[in-house]
Write a protein that holds these residues in place. Structure first.
Motif, PDB file in Angstrom:
ATOM      1  N   ILE A 110       0.811  -1.221   0.000  1.00  0.00           N
ATOM      2  CA  ILE A 110       0.000   0.000   0.000  1.00  0.00           C
ATOM      3  C   ILE A 110       0.840   1.265   0.000  1.00  0.00           C
ATOM      4  N   ARG A 111       0.406   2.219  -0.815  1.00  0.00           N
ATOM      5  CA  ARG A 111       0.971   3.568  -0.787  1.00  0.00           C
ATOM      6  C   ARG A 111      -0.173   4.542  -0.606  1.00  0.00           C
ATOM      7  N   HIS A 112      -0.008   5.507   0.281  1.00  0.00           N
ATOM      8  CA  HIS A 112      -1.088   6.462   0.562  1.00  0.00           C
ATOM      9  C   HIS A 112      -0.485   7.785   1.002  1.00  0.00           C
ATOM     10  N   ARG A 113      -1.186   8.862   0.706  1.00  0.00           N
ATOM     11  CA  ARG A 113      -0.595  10.175   1.033  1.00  0.00           C
ATOM     12  C   ARG A 113      -0.704  10.510   2.520  1.00  0.00           C
ATOM     13  N   VAL A 114      -1.500   9.721   3.263  1.00  0.00           N
ATOM     14  CA  VAL A 114      -1.669  10.008   4.692  1.00  0.00           C
ATOM     15  C   VAL A 114      -0.756   9.114   5.533  1.00  0.00           C
ATOM     16  N   SER A 115       0.046   9.729   6.398  1.00  0.00           N
ATOM     17  CA  SER A 115       0.928   8.977   7.288  1.00  0.00           C
ATOM     18  C   SER A 115       0.071   8.084   8.196  1.00  0.00           C
ATOM     19  N   GLY A 116       0.498   6.862   8.394  1.00  0.00           N
ATOM     20  CA  GLY A 116      -0.229   5.969   9.302  1.00  0.00           C
ATOM     21  C   GLY A 116      -1.209   5.052   8.590  1.00  0.00           C
ATOM     22  N   THR A 117      -1.413   5.224   7.285  1.00  0.00           N
ATOM     23  CA  THR A 117      -2.419   4.418   6.588  1.00  0.00           C
ATOM     24  C   THR A 117      -2.053   2.931   6.555  1.00  0.00           C
ATOM     25  N   ALA A 118      -0.774   2.633   6.367  1.00  0.00           N
ATOM     26  CA  ALA A 118      -0.372   1.213   6.286  1.00  0.00           C
ATOM     27  C   ALA A 118      -0.686   0.516   7.609  1.00  0.00           C
ATOM     28  N   LYS A 119      -0.413   1.199   8.708  1.00  0.00           N
ATOM     29  CA  LYS A 119      -0.683   0.620  10.031  1.00  0.00           C
ATOM     30  C   LYS A 119      -2.191   0.450  10.231  1.00  0.00           C
ATOM     31  N   TYR A 120      -2.946   1.442   9.802  1.00  0.00           N
ATOM     32  CA  TYR A 120      -4.407   1.402   9.921  1.00  0.00           C
ATOM     33  C   TYR A 120      -4.959   0.182   9.181  1.00  0.00           C
ATOM     34  N   VAL A 121      -4.475  -0.035   7.969  1.00  0.00           N
ATOM     35  CA  VAL A 121      -4.975  -1.155   7.166  1.00  0.00           C
ATOM     36  C   VAL A 121      -4.541  -2.489   7.795  1.00  0.00           C
ATOM     37  N   PHE A 122      -3.340  -2.547   8.327  1.00  0.00           N
ATOM     38  CA  PHE A 122      -2.897  -3.779   8.987  1.00  0.00           C
ATOM     39  C   PHE A 122      -3.780  -4.071  10.203  1.00  0.00           C
ATOM     40  N   ASP A 123      -4.043  -3.062  11.001  1.00  0.00           N
ATOM     41  CA  ASP A 123      -4.879  -3.264  12.198  1.00  0.00           C
ATOM     42  C   ASP A 123      -6.265  -3.774  11.819  1.00  0.00           C
ATOM     43  N   LYS A 124      -6.771  -3.328  10.676  1.00  0.00           N
ATOM     44  CA  LYS A 124      -8.112  -3.744  10.240  1.00  0.00           C
ATOM     45  C   LYS A 124      -8.101  -5.153   9.662  1.00  0.00           C
ATOM     46  N   LYS A 126      -5.130  -7.548   9.410  1.00  0.00           N
ATOM     47  CA  LYS A 126      -4.213  -8.550   9.981  1.00  0.00           C
ATOM     48  C   LYS A 126      -3.566  -9.443   8.924  1.00  0.00           C
ATOM     49  N   ILE A 127      -3.613  -9.022   7.670  1.00  0.00           N
ATOM     50  CA  ILE A 127      -2.867  -9.811   6.681  1.00  0.00           C
ATOM     51  C   ILE A 127      -1.535  -9.092   6.418  1.00  0.00           C
ATOM     52  N   PRO A 128      -0.523  -9.813   5.897  1.00  0.00           N
ATOM     53  CA  PRO A 128       0.771  -9.166   5.678  1.00  0.00           C
ATOM     54  C   PRO A 128       0.648  -7.896   4.832  1.00  0.00           C
ATOM     55  N   ILE A 129       1.239  -6.826   5.347  1.00  0.00           N
ATOM     56  CA  ILE A 129       1.168  -5.528   4.666  1.00  0.00           C
ATOM     57  C   ILE A 129       2.580  -5.023   4.443  1.00  0.00           C
ATOM     58  N   ILE A 130       2.820  -4.493   3.272  1.00  0.00           N
ATOM     59  CA  ILE A 130       4.086  -3.801   3.027  1.00  0.00           C
ATOM     60  C   ILE A 130       3.774  -2.339   2.738  1.00  0.00           C
ATOM     61  N   ASN A 131       4.402  -1.484   3.495  1.00  0.00           N
ATOM     62  CA  ASN A 131       4.207  -0.054   3.316  1.00  0.00           C
ATOM     63  C   ASN A 131       5.093   0.434   2.170  1.00  0.00           C
ATOM     64  N   ALA A 132       4.457   0.866   1.096  1.00  0.00           N
ATOM     65  CA  ALA A 132       5.219   1.373  -0.059  1.00  0.00           C
ATOM     66  C   ALA A 132       5.298   2.897  -0.016  1.00  0.00           C
ATOM     67  N   GLY A 133       5.116   3.460   1.179  1.00  0.00           N
ATOM     68  CA  GLY A 133       5.203   4.910   1.364  1.00  0.00           C
ATOM     69  C   GLY A 133       3.901   5.458   1.905  1.00  0.00           C
ATOM     70  N   ASP A 134       3.940   5.942   3.170  1.00  0.00           N
ATOM     71  CA  ASP A 134       2.728   6.562   3.740  1.00  0.00           C
ATOM     72  C   ASP A 134       3.044   7.994   4.160  1.00  0.00           C
ATOM     73  N   GLY A 135       2.467   8.932   3.393  1.00  0.00           N
ATOM     74  CA  GLY A 135       2.641  10.364   3.679  1.00  0.00           C
ATOM     75  C   GLY A 135       4.093  10.714   3.853  1.00  0.00           C
ATOM     76  N   THR A 136       4.393  11.370   4.980  1.00  0.00           N
ATOM     77  CA  THR A 136       5.776  11.775   5.258  1.00  0.00           C
ATOM     78  C   THR A 136       6.398  10.851   6.296  1.00  0.00           C
ATOM     79  N   ASN A 137       5.779   9.691   6.499  1.00  0.00           N
ATOM     80  CA  ASN A 137       6.201   8.809   7.585  1.00  0.00           C
ATOM     81  C   ASN A 137       7.339   7.868   7.201  1.00  0.00           C
TER      82      ASN A 137
END
Ligand code: NCD
Length: 306
Positions: A110-124, A126-137
């Motif tokens: 997942i890539r998203h312009r909002v910081s924290g989105t990858a974590k949000y999606v993982f919490d929802k 629980k499948i393996p998530i790779i952060n491809a860039g979230d905001g300025t995080n």
């Protein structure tokens, strides 16, 4: 390979991996780098998995790199980009994610312009998530591939003295790179206009506009990220370039030039340095495919064991 060695089922942040994980990832990256340079570039390691590439923000290099890595490992792929999705019709992120999950995705990039989105999606999910860039995080695969590319040049951790240059304030690449370098006790400094620095890294700051750069053996250039700046923070890109842009006359025989891309020639670095033999930029891109194969391979194993 022992299936249980990798300690995490996600890569949202560099915080998710320990030093052993990093070495394991790099061993595999090395193997996959050799594989993708052979005429037969594919293995069916992920052939039973479906991976969703959810790009809510523009990307060329990173998106193609993940997609190629997935194809090399034989995964099924679902590509989603915000510009041609139901988000345009008002659907919420949560509903989009729930719908995609009903289609039985096994892993999400997942890539998203909002910081924290990858974590949000993982919490929802629980499948393996790779952060491809979230905001300025963070952008952890970028930092990991950068360090691999440096080591691959035969430079040991203790020999590295890296200078991160530019728009650190808005850079998720810097967010992950500083964490990775700290984790491995690698020496680095940060420079750029004071208006685009971060308070947390104050102790690392040097004013490169007035100093000799020859002590640094790696110049890591960041883009001026206008799309993430909500007010005018530098007088002009021309002035930035005059004071902080990397120029070929600052580059010694052994200096490496790096950039996560996309590069703005003549702003953060001149064409002569971008195209010089000192430039590692295209090797960073090549390494990206192998490293992303390695991380998805390891997370794929975790998924099967879960
Ligand atoms: C970076 C990003 O998107 O964070 N690019 C990339 O992934 N290769 C850096 C940038 O946009 O400048």
């Amino acid at each position: 390979m022992d299936k249980n060695n990798f300690s995490t089922n996600r890569l949202i942040s560099i915080d998710d991996v320990n030093v052993e994980d990093i070495y394991l990832l790099y061993q595999l990256t090395n193997d996959f780098k050799q594989l993708i340079n052979r005429p037969a570039k594919k293995i069916p390691a992920l052939k039973d998995l479906t991976i969703g590439n959810l790009f809510f923000e523009d990307s060329t290099r990173t998106r193609i790199s993940f997609e190629l890595a997935q194809k090399r490992l034989g995964a099924d792929i679902v590509n989603f980009s915000a510009s041609n999705s139901s988000l345009k019709k008002g659907e919420s992120l949560n509903d989009t994610i729930q719908n995609l999950l009903s289609m039985k995705l096994d892993m999400i990039v997942i890539r998203h312009r909002v910081s924290g989105t990858a974590k949000y999606v993982f919490d929802k999910t629980k499948i393996p998530i790779i952060n491809a860039g979230d905001g300025t995080n963070e952008h952890p695969t970028q930092a990991l591939l950068d360090l691999f590319a440096i080591w691959n040049k035969g430079i040991k951790s203790s020999e590295i003295n890296l200078l991160i240059k530019g728009d650190v304030l808005h850079s998720r690449v810097a967010g992950s790179l500083t964490k990775l370098l700290d984790k491995l006790n690698i020496q680095y400094s940060i420079t750029g206009p004071k208006t685009i620095q971060r308070k947390t890294w104050e102790s690392k700051y040097v004013d490169s506009s007035t100093m000799d750069l020859s002590q640094f053996n790696i110049l890591y250039n960041l883009r001026i990220q206008k799309e993430r700046q909500h007010k005018i923070l530098i007088p002009s890109v021309e002035e930035y370039s005059d004071f902080f842009g990397t120029k070929i006359n600052q580059v010694n025989e052994n200096t490496l030039i790096m950039h996560p891309g996309p590069i703005n020639r003549g702003i953060e670095l001149d064409s002569d340095s971008a195209d010089s033999n000192n430039s590692l930029i295209l090797e960073q891109v090549e390494t990206g495919v192998a490293l992303r194969m390695a991380i998805m391979y390891l997370l794929g194993q975790q998924k099967r064991e879960a």
